[in-house]
Write a protein that holds these residues in place. Structure first.
Motif, mmCIF file in Angstrom:
data_model
loop_
_atom_site.group_PDB
_atom_site.id
_atom_site.type_symbol
_atom_site.label_atom_id
_atom_site.label_comp_id
_atom_site.label_asym_id
_atom_site.label_seq_id
_atom_site.Cartn_x
_atom_site.Cartn_y
_atom_site.Cartn_z
ATOM 1 N N SER A 254 0.799 -1.228 0.000
ATOM 2 C CA SER A 254 0.000 0.000 0.000
ATOM 3 C C SER A 254 0.827 1.271 0.000
ATOM 4 O O SER A 254 0.321 2.355 -0.295
ATOM 5 C CB SER A 254 -0.910 0.015 1.232
ATOM 6 O OG SER A 254 -0.119 0.088 2.416
ATOM 7 N N GLY A 255 2.105 1.160 0.370
ATOM 8 C CA GLY A 255 2.952 2.333 0.468
ATOM 9 C C GLY A 255 3.099 2.862 1.879
ATOM 10 O O GLY A 255 3.911 3.748 2.140
ATOM 11 N N THR A 256 2.326 2.315 2.815
ATOM 12 C CA THR A 256 2.442 2.724 4.217
ATOM 13 C C THR A 256 3.467 1.850 4.927
ATOM 14 O O THR A 256 3.872 0.809 4.425
ATOM 15 C CB THR A 256 1.090 2.625 4.940
ATOM 16 O OG1 THR A 256 0.656 1.253 4.925
ATOM 17 C CG2 THR A 256 0.045 3.480 4.247
ATOM 18 N N GLU A 257 3.857 2.262 6.134
ATOM 19 C CA GLU A 257 4.900 1.523 6.860
ATOM 20 C C GLU A 257 4.603 1.419 8.354
ATOM 21 O O GLU A 257 5.503 1.456 9.173
ATOM 22 C CB GLU A 257 6.253 2.210 6.666
ATOM 23 C CG GLU A 257 6.965 1.849 5.373
ATOM 24 C CD GLU A 257 7.435 0.397 5.309
ATOM 25 O OE1 GLU A 257 7.488 -0.266 6.360
ATOM 26 O OE2 GLU A 257 7.739 -0.077 4.198
ATOM 27 N N ASP A 258 3.323 1.290 8.714
ATOM 28 C CA ASP A 258 2.997 1.165 10.136
ATOM 29 C C ASP A 258 2.355 -0.171 10.483
ATOM 30 O O ASP A 258 2.052 -0.445 11.641
ATOM 31 C CB ASP A 258 2.082 2.312 10.593
ATOM 32 C CG ASP A 258 0.782 2.397 9.799
ATOM 33 O OD1 ASP A 258 0.514 1.464 8.994
ATOM 34 O OD2 ASP A 258 0.049 3.377 9.970
ATOM 35 N N GLY A 259 2.147 -1.034 9.475
ATOM 36 C CA GLY A 259 1.544 -2.342 9.720
ATOM 37 C C GLY A 259 0.050 -2.291 9.975
ATOM 38 O O GLY A 259 -0.550 -3.297 10.362
ATOM 39 N N TYR A 287 4.373 -2.284 18.535
ATOM 40 C CA TYR A 287 4.652 -0.972 17.964
ATOM 41 C C TYR A 287 3.401 -0.276 17.451
ATOM 42 O O TYR A 287 3.434 0.923 17.176
ATOM 43 C CB TYR A 287 5.667 -1.104 16.812
ATOM 44 C CG TYR A 287 5.582 -2.411 16.076
ATOM 45 C CD1 TYR A 287 6.500 -3.425 16.339
ATOM 46 C CD2 TYR A 287 4.546 -2.671 15.183
ATOM 47 C CE1 TYR A 287 6.404 -4.649 15.703
ATOM 48 C CE2 TYR A 287 4.444 -3.888 14.549
ATOM 49 C CZ TYR A 287 5.383 -4.881 14.807
ATOM 50 O OH TYR A 287 5.272 -6.090 14.184
ATOM 51 N N ASN A 288 2.302 -1.010 17.281
ATOM 52 C CA ASN A 288 1.090 -0.349 16.798
ATOM 53 C C ASN A 288 -0.163 -0.704 17.608
ATOM 54 O O ASN A 288 -1.285 -0.434 17.172
ATOM 55 C CB ASN A 288 0.846 -0.628 15.306
ATOM 56 C CG ASN A 288 0.892 -2.110 14.962
ATOM 57 O OD1 ASN A 288 0.595 -2.952 15.792
ATOM 58 N ND2 ASN A 288 1.261 -2.423 13.715
ATOM 59 N N ASP A 309 1.738 -9.208 26.441
ATOM 60 C CA ASP A 309 2.094 -10.587 26.130
ATOM 61 C C ASP A 309 3.072 -11.150 27.154
ATOM 62 O O ASP A 309 3.308 -10.553 28.213
ATOM 63 C CB ASP A 309 2.643 -10.701 24.704
ATOM 64 C CG ASP A 309 3.941 -9.911 24.499
ATOM 65 O OD1 ASP A 309 4.625 -9.590 25.494
ATOM 66 O OD2 ASP A 309 4.276 -9.627 23.332
ATOM 67 N N LEU A 310 3.649 -12.303 26.846
ATOM 68 C CA LEU A 310 4.541 -12.988 27.787
ATOM 69 C C LEU A 310 5.815 -12.204 28.048
ATOM 70 O O LEU A 310 6.489 -12.425 29.059
ATOM 71 C CB LEU A 310 4.890 -14.377 27.232
ATOM 72 C CG LEU A 310 3.704 -15.316 26.990
ATOM 73 C CD1 LEU A 310 4.167 -16.580 26.277
ATOM 74 C CD2 LEU A 310 3.017 -15.658 28.296
ATOM 75 N N ASN A 311 6.155 -11.295 27.138
ATOM 76 C CA ASN A 311 7.346 -10.465 27.300
ATOM 77 C C ASN A 311 7.012 -9.068 27.800
ATOM 78 O O ASN A 311 7.828 -8.152 27.701
ATOM 79 C CB ASN A 311 8.094 -10.370 25.966
ATOM 80 C CG ASN A 311 8.632 -11.713 25.518
ATOM 81 O OD1 ASN A 311 9.299 -12.405 26.283
ATOM 82 N ND2 ASN A 311 8.336 -12.089 24.282
ATOM 83 N N ASP A 312 5.797 -8.913 28.329
ATOM 84 C CA ASP A 312 5.335 -7.645 28.893
ATOM 85 C C ASP A 312 5.225 -6.551 27.832
ATOM 86 O O ASP A 312 5.340 -5.365 28.148
ATOM 87 C CB ASP A 312 6.258 -7.181 30.028
ATOM 88 C CG ASP A 312 5.536 -6.284 31.032
ATOM 89 O OD1 ASP A 312 4.342 -6.520 31.268
ATOM 90 O OD2 ASP A 312 6.163 -5.356 31.559
ATOM 91 N N MET A 313 4.984 -6.970 26.572
ATOM 92 C CA MET A 313 4.794 -6.018 25.485
ATOM 93 C C MET A 313 3.298 -5.916 25.174
ATOM 94 O O MET A 313 2.555 -6.888 25.305
ATOM 95 C CB MET A 313 5.544 -6.470 24.233
ATOM 96 C CG MET A 313 7.030 -6.753 24.453
ATOM 97 S SD MET A 313 7.977 -5.273 24.874
ATOM 98 C CE MET A 313 8.041 -4.475 23.278
#
Length: 331
Positions: A254-259, A287-288, A309-313
């Motif tokens: 799409s041209g975007t870069e934020d997922g 990150y998003n 999650d399991l890694n506190d993210m």
């Protein structure tokens, strides 16, 4: 070559792997049929010619970066053994959080819909969107059967949706394997009953899905485009379409870069396909996740929450469609 020699050889060959010991152990279990304890006890046991050939081939393939799960065709997830191929993403431990969230919410659903005689007023309808291996929806059904004791006739109606015909075939195979274990379901008639609660739909998100749901569970592509390409440079061979969150409705960049390009289409569609008071549970990237939560709220979801999650993210987003459309001033 005996097992001990095979271990030494494999570890040396895979010294650049992040987990050479584990890789070699799993591959040896795969070619010999031994478990980890047997490998230790039988370390002087010679591999047959066929076993040695298969082991050397597996080591060679692993050196290219191909994941062990694709070599063996198996990956454990939520305590269950899933069949996987490069047509689907390999189930990740962090996604098990999504299963826990779904089961906790379903426990409340069943409690609220239980009659005095133990019967259920309403059977929940669930969609596993972007199903891949089917690990999300199948794990939910298995856990409800085995851990929560939900009778087969009260199991949710489960709809698996994926854009990939190959992925849906893997979902079907796992459903047949994991919901057809007679020793777990006890009654052989349950196989037909459990599988009769399931439908499979090939669709670009909800394009070919005419149904409404009480729950939508989804682990969609959410990795930014450039990061997806970088991840695949290690030879892991996972499908780009299942990783890249920056593709348009035609599967093109799409041209975007934020997922978030796909998620921005998916969240409103989920809202439309949920019944009032229905719940969306979505895995996304650390990150998003916050941007996704804001999108939930902008779309109209209430009680939006981010789970770590399991890694506190930051990982999973939950949201509920309001009970009444009066919230939007249209009822």
């Amino acid at each position: 070559m005996n097992i001990l020699e095979a271990k030494k050889y494999g570890k040396e060959q895979l010294k650049n792997s992040p987990s050479p010991d584990l890789d070699v152990s799993v591959l040896l279990q795969f070619v010999t049929g031994f478990d980890r304890t047997q490998l230790l006890l039988k370390r002087d046991c010679n591999l047959s010619k066929e076993q040695e050939t298969n082991f050397l081939d597996a080591i060679k393939r692993r050196k290219t970066g191909l994941p062990v799960a694709y070599i063996t065709g198996h990956k454990e997830f939520y305590g269950y053994d899933f069949y996987v191929t490069p047509a689907v993403l390999i189930p990740k431990p962090d996604t098990e959080i999504l299963i826990d969230l779904a089961l906790n919410s379903l426990a409340l659903f069943y409690s609220k819909n239980e009659n005095k005689d133990g019967s259920i007023k309403k059977i929940p309808e669930i969609c596993d969107m972007c199903s891949g291996s089917g690990c999300v929806g199948i794990s939910v059904l298995k856990a409800l059967l085995e851990n929560d004791g939900i009778p087969v006739n009260c199991l949710p109606k489960m709809t698996f949706v994926d854009i990939s015909a190959d992925a849906l075939e893997i979902t079907k195979k796992n459903a047949e394997r994991l919901l057809g274990e007679g020793e777990k379901l006890n009654n052989p008639e349950n196989l037909t009953s459990a599988l009769s609660k399931i439908r499979f739909i090939q669709s670009n998100l909800f394009e070919n899905v005419p149904f409404s749901f009480d729950y939508i569970l989804t682990n969609p592509p959410y990795v930014p485009h450039s990061e997806s390409l970088e991840l695949l440079k290690d030879g892991r061979s996972e499908p780009l379409l299942a990783l890249d969150g920056d593709v348009d409705s035609d599967g093109e960049y799409s041209g975007t870069e934020d997922g978030l390009f796909l998620i921005k289409r998916l969240v409103p569609q989920c809202f439309e396909h949920l019944v009032c008071s229905g719940t969306l549970i979505m895995e996304t990237g650390e990150y998003n996740a916050e941007q996704t939560a804001k999108l939930f709220e902008k779309t109209g979801f209430k009680n939006v929450h981010i789970e770590k999650d399991l890694n506190d993210m930051l990982r999973d987003i939950t949201g509920t469609k309001p009970h009444s459309l009066a919230f939007f001033g249209i009822a």
